[in-house]
Design a protein around this motif. Sequence first.
Motif, PDB file in Angstrom:
ATOM      1  N   TYR A  71       0.740   0.709 -11.394  1.00 20.41           N
ATOM      2  CA  TYR A  71       2.140   0.334 -11.138  1.00 20.41           C
ATOM      3  C   TYR A  71       2.254  -1.190 -10.991  1.00 20.41           C
ATOM      4  CZ  TYR A  71       6.772   0.858  -8.834  1.00 20.41           C
ATOM      5  OH  TYR A  71       8.103   0.799  -8.501  1.00 20.41           O
ATOM      6  N   CYS A 182      11.128  -1.973 -10.320  1.00 17.48           N
ATOM      7  CA  CYS A 182      10.418  -0.758 -10.703  1.00 17.48           C
ATOM      8  C   CYS A 182       9.991  -0.893 -12.165  1.00 17.48           C
ATOM      9  CB  CYS A 182      11.298   0.481 -10.536  1.00 17.48           C
ATOM     10  SG  CYS A 182      10.485   2.010 -11.112  1.00 17.48           S
ATOM     11  N   GLU A 184       8.474   1.234 -13.995  1.00 18.76           N
ATOM     12  CA  GLU A 184       8.606   2.501 -14.722  1.00 18.76           C
ATOM     13  C   GLU A 184       9.991   2.637 -15.357  1.00 18.76           C
ATOM     14  OE1 GLU A 184       7.615   5.185 -11.618  1.00 18.76           O
ATOM     15  OE2 GLU A 184       5.446   4.980 -11.901  1.00 18.76           O
ATOM     16  N   THR A 185      11.021   2.157 -14.660  1.00 22.76           N
ATOM     17  CA  THR A 185      12.381   2.183 -15.211  1.00 22.76           C
ATOM     18  C   THR A 185      12.781   0.824 -15.780  1.00 22.76           C
ATOM     19  OG1 THR A 185      13.341   1.591 -13.063  1.00 22.76           O
ATOM     20  CG2 THR A 185      13.072   3.942 -13.544  1.00 22.76           C
TER      21      THR A 185
END
Length: 402
Positions: A71, A182, A184-185
Amino acid sequence: MLTAIKKDGTWITLPEKMSANVIDEWRKSAEYYCPCCKVEMTIKAGKVRIPHFAHKNSSSCRASSEPESAYHLMGKRKLFQWFLSHGFQVDLEAYLPEIKKRADILAVIGGNRYAIEFQCSVITEVEFMERTKAYQSIGIKPIWILAAKSLKRKSLYEFSLSRFHWLFVTGSFHHPFLWMYCPETDHLSVLKNLTPFTPRTVFAELTTASLKLLPPSRALPQNCFRFPFLPVWRYKRNGWSLHRVKTARRCDPFFEGLYLHHISPATLPIEVGVPVRGMLLIETAPIEWQAWLYMDVFHEKRTGEKISIADIVHVFRKRSKKGEIKFRPLPLLHEKPIEYPVGQYIMLLEQFGYLSKLKEGVFIVEREFTLPFTSDQAQILEKSFYDKHKLMMEKRNIQYNQ
């Protein structure tokens, strides 16, 4: 780490995706070293793990003090590409030998240098302060961005922030906010209009935008032109009045103080526990530090008597020395006197008509606080108080850029 140096001093950054064959070729073609400690590194990758450099042997290198998750690796790469795609001079994992630190991203914006830190793991308060001061010591402004997944949202306007999260608050005391991202988004978020109710509970507005649609030049949050939290503030204050005693510790000095003044949480004056600008400085809940001011100063004062700011500040500091009023460390904000929110509270009482200024720093009591006898009477007084002062309270709490 995503970057390393070869024997000849050439910097190299790993691609985002690498096949097993390419990884083997890279491993065989050269030796790689840590830019910080110069110890040899190896390339690690797998079906799930993002390709990255790691020290071959256990190392005390500062660059490897925090294990990097996929991440985190993904986040700093995407943030780096975001700045790069908009034409900014930017370096990924830039090592700064003057302070022996490695910034996730080093960017030059408008002639100024910024160290962008995408923080996904919890570090100590001491380390956060030390890294922040180290950047500032060489003229670099740190921009700390919190991993969005760590944010705990309770309702539309209510969030839970730990003492660690509060370290990330930046902007100004008039317009504080918190960056989050974030990978991921691929969304950058801002938590703004920060209005703390307790050490952990805060009312705020969350705005989010995709990096694809947001240039860095427009990333700063806009001014807040309203204060929408008064209804939830009142609801929360009423809940505190009825239920706070259930979580009180034995020999809690605050509840001992209430007992000595023959007050219960449910019958505190309605004038105690109102939102004021700058109160994020104080970790202690506003209703509690304002209750201390009531017990120490306002409780004994009658209409026509004088009150000086110096006396109020004196008892406020006395309570803080005893640990009964605690403060938040806010290393990314310019320093503000700890009495600032106290001054804002006095100013609000003056505008409500409870005080009038006699001269600089001295006030006359025009109206005494109303001490309800029962919780039912407190509810009636609460409604009357907020109906009368709602607009003034909202106006005094609107946050803005300076």
